[in-house]
Design a protein around this motif. Structure first.
Motif, PDB file in Angstrom:
ATOM      1  N   ARG A 137      34.853  35.518 -22.118  1.00  0.00           N
ATOM      2  CA  ARG A 137      34.324  34.146 -22.154  1.00  0.00           C
ATOM      3  C   ARG A 137      35.440  33.135 -22.004  1.00  0.00           C
ATOM      4  O   ARG A 137      35.311  32.126 -21.321  1.00  0.00           O
ATOM      5  N   LEU A 138      36.547  33.403 -22.704  1.00  0.00           N
ATOM      6  CA  LEU A 138      37.709  32.509 -22.663  1.00  0.00           C
ATOM      7  C   LEU A 138      38.239  32.399 -21.231  1.00  0.00           C
ATOM      8  O   LEU A 138      38.481  31.296 -20.729  1.00  0.00           O
ATOM      9  N   GLU A 139      38.398  33.536 -20.573  1.00  0.00           N
ATOM     10  CA  GLU A 139      38.891  33.559 -19.192  1.00  0.00           C
ATOM     11  C   GLU A 139      37.937  32.832 -18.240  1.00  0.00           C
ATOM     12  O   GLU A 139      38.366  32.189 -17.285  1.00  0.00           O
ATOM     13  N   LEU A 140      36.634  32.958 -18.518  1.00  0.00           N
ATOM     14  CA  LEU A 140      35.624  32.358 -17.641  1.00  0.00           C
ATOM     15  C   LEU A 140      35.251  30.931 -18.051  1.00  0.00           C
ATOM     16  O   LEU A 140      34.386  30.317 -17.444  1.00  0.00           O
ATOM     17  N   SER A 141      35.902  30.428 -19.109  1.00  0.00           N
ATOM     18  CA  SER A 141      35.615  29.094 -19.662  1.00  0.00           C
ATOM     19  C   SER A 141      34.149  28.936 -20.050  1.00  0.00           C
ATOM     20  O   SER A 141      33.535  27.883 -19.827  1.00  0.00           O
ATOM     21  N   ILE A 142      33.585  29.994 -20.636  1.00  0.00           N
ATOM     22  CA  ILE A 142      32.210  29.934 -21.139  1.00  0.00           C
ATOM     23  C   ILE A 142      32.291  29.619 -22.629  1.00  0.00           C
ATOM     24  O   ILE A 142      32.908  30.368 -23.387  1.00  0.00           O
ATOM     25  N   PRO A 143      31.691  28.521 -23.074  1.00  0.00           N
ATOM     26  CA  PRO A 143      31.785  28.165 -24.493  1.00  0.00           C
ATOM     27  C   PRO A 143      31.060  29.167 -25.393  1.00  0.00           C
ATOM     28  O   PRO A 143      30.217  29.939 -24.928  1.00  0.00           O
ATOM     29  N   GLU A 144      31.385  29.132 -26.690  1.00  0.00           N
ATOM     30  CA  GLU A 144      30.721  30.015 -27.642  1.00  0.00           C
ATOM     31  C   GLU A 144      29.257  29.628 -27.779  1.00  0.00           C
ATOM     32  O   GLU A 144      28.836  28.552 -27.366  1.00  0.00           O
ATOM     33  N   LEU A 145      28.482  30.517 -28.387  1.00  0.00           N
ATOM     34  CA  LEU A 145      27.034  30.348 -28.506  1.00  0.00           C
ATOM     35  C   LEU A 145      26.637  28.969 -29.037  1.00  0.00           C
ATOM     36  O   LEU A 145      25.787  28.302 -28.461  1.00  0.00           O
ATOM     37  N   ARG A 146      27.256  28.551 -30.132  1.00  0.00           N
ATOM     38  CA  ARG A 146      26.871  27.283 -30.759  1.00  0.00           C
ATOM     39  C   ARG A 146      27.003  26.116 -29.784  1.00  0.00           C
ATOM     40  O   ARG A 146      26.140  25.243 -29.711  1.00  0.00           O
ATOM     41  N   GLU A 147      28.094  26.100 -29.032  1.00  0.00           N
ATOM     42  CA  GLU A 147      28.310  25.025 -28.054  1.00  0.00           C
ATOM     43  C   GLU A 147      27.310  25.120 -26.908  1.00  0.00           C
ATOM     44  O   GLU A 147      26.845  24.093 -26.403  1.00  0.00           O
ATOM     45  N   THR A 197      23.966  36.359 -28.150  1.00  0.00           N
ATOM     46  CA  THR A 197      25.169  36.355 -29.006  1.00  0.00           C
ATOM     47  C   THR A 197      26.261  37.247 -28.412  1.00  0.00           C
ATOM     48  O   THR A 197      25.984  38.123 -27.586  1.00  0.00           O
ATOM     49  N   ASP A 198      27.491  37.039 -28.880  1.00  0.00           N
ATOM     50  CA  ASP A 198      28.601  37.892 -28.448  1.00  0.00           C
ATOM     51  C   ASP A 198      28.346  39.346 -28.829  1.00  0.00           C
ATOM     52  O   ASP A 198      28.685  40.273 -28.084  1.00  0.00           O
ATOM     53  N   GLU A 199      27.718  39.544 -30.005  1.00  0.00           N
ATOM     54  CA  GLU A 199      27.423  40.911 -30.464  1.00  0.00           C
ATOM     55  C   GLU A 199      26.431  41.597 -29.525  1.00  0.00           C
ATOM     56  O   GLU A 199      26.599  42.772 -29.169  1.00  0.00           O
ATOM     57  N   GLU A 200      25.409  40.848 -29.104  1.00  0.00           N
ATOM     58  CA  GLU A 200      24.411  41.411 -28.174  1.00  0.00           C
ATOM     59  C   GLU A 200      25.043  41.710 -26.811  1.00  0.00           C
ATOM     60  O   GLU A 200      24.732  42.727 -26.183  1.00  0.00           O
ATOM     61  N   LEU A 201      25.947  40.837 -26.380  1.00  0.00           N
ATOM     62  CA  LEU A 201      26.646  41.060 -25.107  1.00  0.00           C
ATOM     63  C   LEU A 201      27.547  42.292 -25.188  1.00  0.00           C
ATOM     64  O   LEU A 201      27.589  43.098 -24.254  1.00  0.00           O
ATOM     65  N   ALA A 202      28.231  42.433 -26.325  1.00  0.00           N
ATOM     66  CA  ALA A 202      29.123  43.590 -26.508  1.00  0.00           C
ATOM     67  C   ALA A 202      28.327  44.887 -26.428  1.00  0.00           C
ATOM     68  O   ALA A 202      28.763  45.855 -25.785  1.00  0.00           O
ATOM     69  N   GLU A 203      27.157  44.886 -27.046  1.00  0.00           N
ATOM     70  CA  GLU A 203      26.294  46.079 -27.016  1.00  0.00           C
ATOM     71  C   GLU A 203      25.789  46.342 -25.600  1.00  0.00           C
ATOM     72  O   GLU A 203      25.817  47.477 -25.123  1.00  0.00           O
ATOM     73  N   LYS A 204      25.389  45.283 -24.923  1.00  0.00           N
ATOM     74  CA  LYS A 204      24.849  45.413 -23.556  1.00  0.00           C
ATOM     75  C   LYS A 204      25.883  46.001 -22.593  1.00  0.00           C
ATOM     76  O   LYS A 204      25.554  46.824 -21.747  1.00  0.00           O
ATOM     77  N   PHE A 205      27.144  45.556 -22.736  1.00  0.00           N
ATOM     78  CA  PHE A 205      28.182  45.999 -21.804  1.00  0.00           C
ATOM     79  C   PHE A 205      29.060  47.121 -22.361  1.00  0.00           C
ATOM     80  O   PHE A 205      30.051  47.508 -21.741  1.00  0.00           O
ATOM     81  N   SER A 206      28.709  47.624 -23.547  1.00  0.00           N
ATOM     82  CA  SER A 206      29.437  48.739 -24.191  1.00  0.00           C
ATOM     83  C   SER A 206      30.938  48.456 -24.334  1.00  0.00           C
ATOM     84  O   SER A 206      31.783  49.286 -24.003  1.00  0.00           O
TER      85      SER A 206
END
Length: 198
Positions: free
Chosen positions: A42-52, A23-32
């Motif tokens: 994700r937007l810059e890298l064209s990575i879709p959201e979790l659901r997609e 999840t975005d929340e888990e990624l935020a925690e991982k990368f502080s």
């Protein structure tokens, strides 16, 4: 030490490639960093959201394994399936799944997730629920993620397949059900032919 944006984005891509269900929340925690920063990355890298990402992985991996119904008819997102053995789906409880006043999930959504997973795990063109024994263990609230785990546990005397489904929020059991599934191929036996005998 804080990583540069370029380094963080490189590691973000790598992390999501290894675990598309993070999840975005888990990624935020991982990368502080903030969740907003992850979303912008994700937007810059064209990575879709979790659901997609889940839908994409499911379409690629499970489309040929789920025979009884189209993947889009499964309530929740299948993240793992072994036909006639086991399956796992996740269901995020949103505003339109809950009672307005209490923010508690309507029971039919939890049942639908479990029931459609029980149908999906049956490796047959036609699988129908013949009987279900269910138990709601605790209330599920808006914002919670329900992980349903289905396991084929045996057969009844009349050849129906028994599927047990347990649903969890975190480690906590919130729903359990035992489903007796009718399948179109239960009547077929080796050596059967279409000839009628007198």
């Amino acid at each position: 030490m804080r990583k540069s944006k370029r380094e963080r984005q490189r590691m973000l891509q790598e992390t999501i490639r290894e675990n598309p269900f993070i999840t975005d929340e888990e990624l935020a925690e991982k990368f502080s960093v903030s969740v907003q920063t992850i979303r912008l990355d994700r937007l810059e890298l064209s990575i879709p959201e979790l659901r997609e990402r889940i839908k994409h992985v499911a379409r690629q991996s499970f489309a040929d394994k789920v025979r009884a119904l189209p993947l889009e008819e499964v309530i929740g997102d299948i993240i793992d399936i072994e036909p006639d053995e086991s399956a796992i789906s996740i269901f995020d409880v949103k505003e339109d799944h809950v009672f307005r006043r209490t923010r508690i999930a309507r029971g039919h959504h939890l049942f639908a997730q479990a029931n459609s997973l029980a149908v999906a795990v049956i490796h047959d063109e036609l699988a129908l629920t013949a009987k279900a024994t269910i138990r709601f263990v605790r209330q599920v609230k808006e914002g919670e993620r329900v992980v349903a785990k289905a396991k084929v546990t045996g057969k009844t005397a009349n050849g129906r397949t028994i599927v047990d489904v347990n649903s969890y929020v975190g480690q906590e059991l919130v729903f359990s059900g035992t489903f007796e599934m009718y399948r179109s191929n239960i009547e077929k036996k080796d050596g059967d032919s279409n000839e009628h005998r007198d």
